[in-house]
Design a protein around this motif. Structure first.
Motif, short mmCIF file in Angstrom:
data_model
loop_
_atom_site.label_atom_id
_atom_site.label_comp_id
_atom_site.label_asym_id
_atom_site.label_seq_id
_atom_site.Cartn_x
_atom_site.Cartn_y
_atom_site.Cartn_z
N VAL A 143 -10.35 9.45 0.75
CA VAL A 143 -9.30 10.32 1.29
C VAL A 143 -9.93 11.51 2.02
CG1 VAL A 143 -7.36 11.82 0.71
CG2 VAL A 143 -7.66 9.64 -0.50
N GLU A 144 -10.97 12.08 1.44
CA GLU A 144 -11.62 13.24 2.06
C GLU A 144 -12.22 12.88 3.41
OE1 GLU A 144 -15.15 16.53 1.12
OE2 GLU A 144 -14.60 15.03 -0.39
N VAL A 145 -12.95 11.76 3.47
CA VAL A 145 -13.57 11.36 4.74
C VAL A 145 -12.50 11.05 5.78
CG1 VAL A 145 -14.97 9.61 5.89
CG2 VAL A 145 -15.68 10.50 3.67
N MET A 146 -11.47 10.32 5.39
CA MET A 146 -10.45 9.93 6.35
C MET A 146 -9.62 11.12 6.82
SD MET A 146 -11.28 6.87 6.71
CE MET A 146 -10.00 6.11 7.66
N THR A 147 -9.35 12.06 5.94
CA THR A 147 -8.62 13.26 6.34
C THR A 147 -9.43 14.08 7.33
OG1 THR A 147 -7.48 13.33 4.20
CG2 THR A 147 -7.49 15.35 5.50
N THR A 148 -10.74 14.21 7.07
CA THR A 148 -11.61 14.93 8.00
C THR A 148 -11.67 14.22 9.35
OG1 THR A 148 -12.96 15.69 6.14
CG2 THR A 148 -13.94 15.85 8.34
N LEU A 169 0.83 -1.21 0.00
CA LEU A 169 0.00 0.00 0.00
C LEU A 169 0.86 1.25 0.00
CD1 LEU A 169 -2.70 -0.94 2.67
CD2 LEU A 169 -2.74 -1.34 0.20
N GLY A 170 0.43 2.24 -0.77
CA GLY A 170 1.06 3.54 -0.78
C GLY A 170 0.14 4.58 -0.13
N ARG A 171 0.61 5.79 -0.07
CA ARG A 171 -0.13 6.88 0.57
C ARG A 171 -1.55 6.99 0.00
NH1 ARG A 171 -0.21 12.57 -0.77
NH2 ARG A 171 -0.70 13.86 1.05
N HIS A 172 -2.53 7.06 0.91
CA HIS A 172 -3.95 7.24 0.61
C HIS A 172 -4.61 5.99 0.01
CE1 HIS A 172 -3.55 11.93 0.42
NE2 HIS A 172 -3.46 11.43 1.65
N GLU A 173 -3.92 4.89 -0.09
CA GLU A 173 -4.55 3.67 -0.61
C GLU A 173 -5.27 2.93 0.51
OE1 GLU A 173 -2.01 2.57 -4.55
OE2 GLU A 173 -1.37 1.62 -2.67
N ALA A 174 -6.31 2.20 0.13
CA ALA A 174 -7.14 1.51 1.12
C ALA A 174 -7.49 0.11 0.65
CB ALA A 174 -8.43 2.30 1.38
N VAL A 175 -7.76 -0.75 1.62
CA VAL A 175 -8.24 -2.11 1.36
C VAL A 175 -9.44 -2.34 2.28
CG1 VAL A 175 -7.72 -4.57 1.42
CG2 VAL A 175 -5.96 -2.94 0.70
N TRP A 176 -10.50 -2.87 1.70
CA TRP A 176 -11.77 -3.10 2.41
C TRP A 176 -11.84 -4.59 2.74
CZ3 TRP A 176 -16.95 -1.55 -0.40
CH2 TRP A 176 -18.02 -1.58 0.51
N ASN A 206 -14.45 -2.67 -13.78
CA ASN A 206 -15.20 -2.37 -12.56
C ASN A 206 -14.33 -1.61 -11.57
OD1 ASN A 206 -17.67 -3.45 -13.27
ND2 ASN A 206 -17.26 -5.45 -12.39
N ALA A 207 -13.06 -2.00 -11.46
CA ALA A 207 -12.15 -1.28 -10.56
C ALA A 207 -11.98 0.17 -11.01
CB ALA A 207 -10.80 -1.99 -10.51
N ALA A 208 -11.93 0.38 -12.31
CA ALA A 208 -11.80 1.75 -12.83
C ALA A 208 -13.05 2.57 -12.55
CB ALA A 208 -11.51 1.71 -14.33
N VAL A 209 -14.23 1.98 -12.79
CA VAL A 209 -15.49 2.68 -12.53
C VAL A 209 -15.62 3.00 -11.04
CG1 VAL A 209 -18.01 2.49 -12.60
CG2 VAL A 209 -16.64 1.67 -14.53
N GLU A 210 -15.21 2.07 -10.20
CA GLU A 210 -15.20 2.29 -8.76
C GLU A 210 -14.39 3.53 -8.41
OE1 GLU A 210 -13.06 -0.64 -6.05
OE2 GLU A 210 -15.12 -1.34 -6.00
N HIS A 211 -13.22 3.64 -9.01
CA HIS A 211 -12.35 4.79 -8.76
C HIS A 211 -13.00 6.08 -9.24
CE1 HIS A 211 -8.28 6.22 -7.72
NE2 HIS A 211 -8.52 7.14 -8.64
N LEU A 212 -13.62 6.03 -10.42
CA LEU A 212 -14.28 7.22 -10.96
C LEU A 212 -15.45 7.66 -10.09
CD1 LEU A 212 -14.25 6.18 -14.72
CD2 LEU A 212 -12.94 8.07 -13.71
N ARG A 213 -16.23 6.70 -9.59
CA ARG A 213 -17.36 7.04 -8.72
C ARG A 213 -16.91 7.66 -7.42
NH1 ARG A 213 -20.76 1.45 -9.70
NH2 ARG A 213 -22.15 2.21 -11.36
N GLY A 214 -15.68 7.35 -7.02
CA GLY A 214 -15.15 7.95 -5.80
C GLY A 214 -14.49 9.29 -6.01
#
Length: 246
Positions: free
Chosen positions: A96-101, A47-54, A193-201
């Motif tokens: 990133v926005e939610v976690m930074t807040t 993992l790099g900066r701002h990356e997440a795993v669910w 799907n991974a790309a669309v997920e990123h775009l939706r975020g």
């Protein structure tokens, strides 16, 4: 929202890493800074900066953060479940926005934590709806092969099959029987799907292409257009709107 491991300060929601354990609730591992290695379900992610795993409930996992790095480890509401036991998300701007807040607010009581947990759940639910239907294979070796195929999109089916002591023909037969799709189309759909997920975020096309393993923005647009039937011109203007619209 809770965390485990070495506490940096009283009531802190940050941690420096932890040994193998599991949670009864879904869980997000989010890297604030630096780099880290996440081991989950017998596999490892860098993992790099701002990356997440669910992570789904009761997934054994351990985290090792390089010196100077920091991570957050919120547990989630029981209904906020990933599509699979371990769902890498990459760096999604809305997360990133939610976690930074959250980091800035440093909530310390259950009442203070709940609004942030709910906000994170809304983001995760919003990005996790698969645009292209894909069914994971159930055959144990082929299921493991499918996970590797998504982590290394340039590796050929022949090489992946050989690593699992199978022939490419065997793997193709299992994919068709269990998912209804040939291997290549299944992998392409899952990557998109991974790309669309990123775009939706809130991510932009170049970052979405990179997150899904495409070399260029144009390559992602062409792939999305072929599979969805939406013209490249519409996708390049507003990919999410074009895909989710009527």
């Amino acid at each position: 929202m809770t965390s485990l491991g070495t506490v940096v300060a009283e009531n802190a929601i940050r941690f420096l890493g932890h040994d193998t354990h599991q949670h009864d609730e879904p869980h997000l591992v989010y890297l604030v800074s630096g780099t880290a290695r996440l081991s989950a379900d017998g596999e490892e992610w860098r993992l790099g900066r701002h990356e997440a795993v669910w992570l789904a409930p009761r997934v054994p996992h351990a985290l090792r953060i390089e010196p100077g790095g920091m991570a957050l480890g919120p547990t989630l509401d029981p209904g906020d479940l990933p599509r699979c036991r371990v769902q890498p998300l990459g760096a999604v701007p809305a997360i990133v926005e939610v976690m930074t807040t959250t980091l800035g607010a440093a909530p310390s009581t259950s009442e203070q934590v709940q609004p942030f947990r709910q906000a994170l759940g809304r983001v995760l639910r919003g990005i996790s709806r698969p645009y292209f239907p894909v069914v994971p294979p159930t055959h144990p070796a082929v299921r493991a092969l499918a996970r590797e195929a998504l982590r290394a999109p340039s590796v050929t089916l022949e090489r992946l099959a050989a690593q699992h002591r199978m022939s490419a023909r065997q793997v193709q037969r299992v994919f068709l029987d269990e998912t209804g799709l040939p291997f290549t189309r299944w992998r392409n759909r899952a990557r998109m799907n991974a790309a669309v997920e990123h775009l939706r975020g809130g991510g932009e096309l170049t970052a979405a292409a990179r997150a899904a393993g495409y070399a260029t923005r144009a390559g992602l647009l062409r792939a999305l257009s072929r599979e969805s039937g939406v013209p490249v011109s519409a996708l390049s203007v507003d990919a999410v709107g074009a895909l989710d619209g009527p």
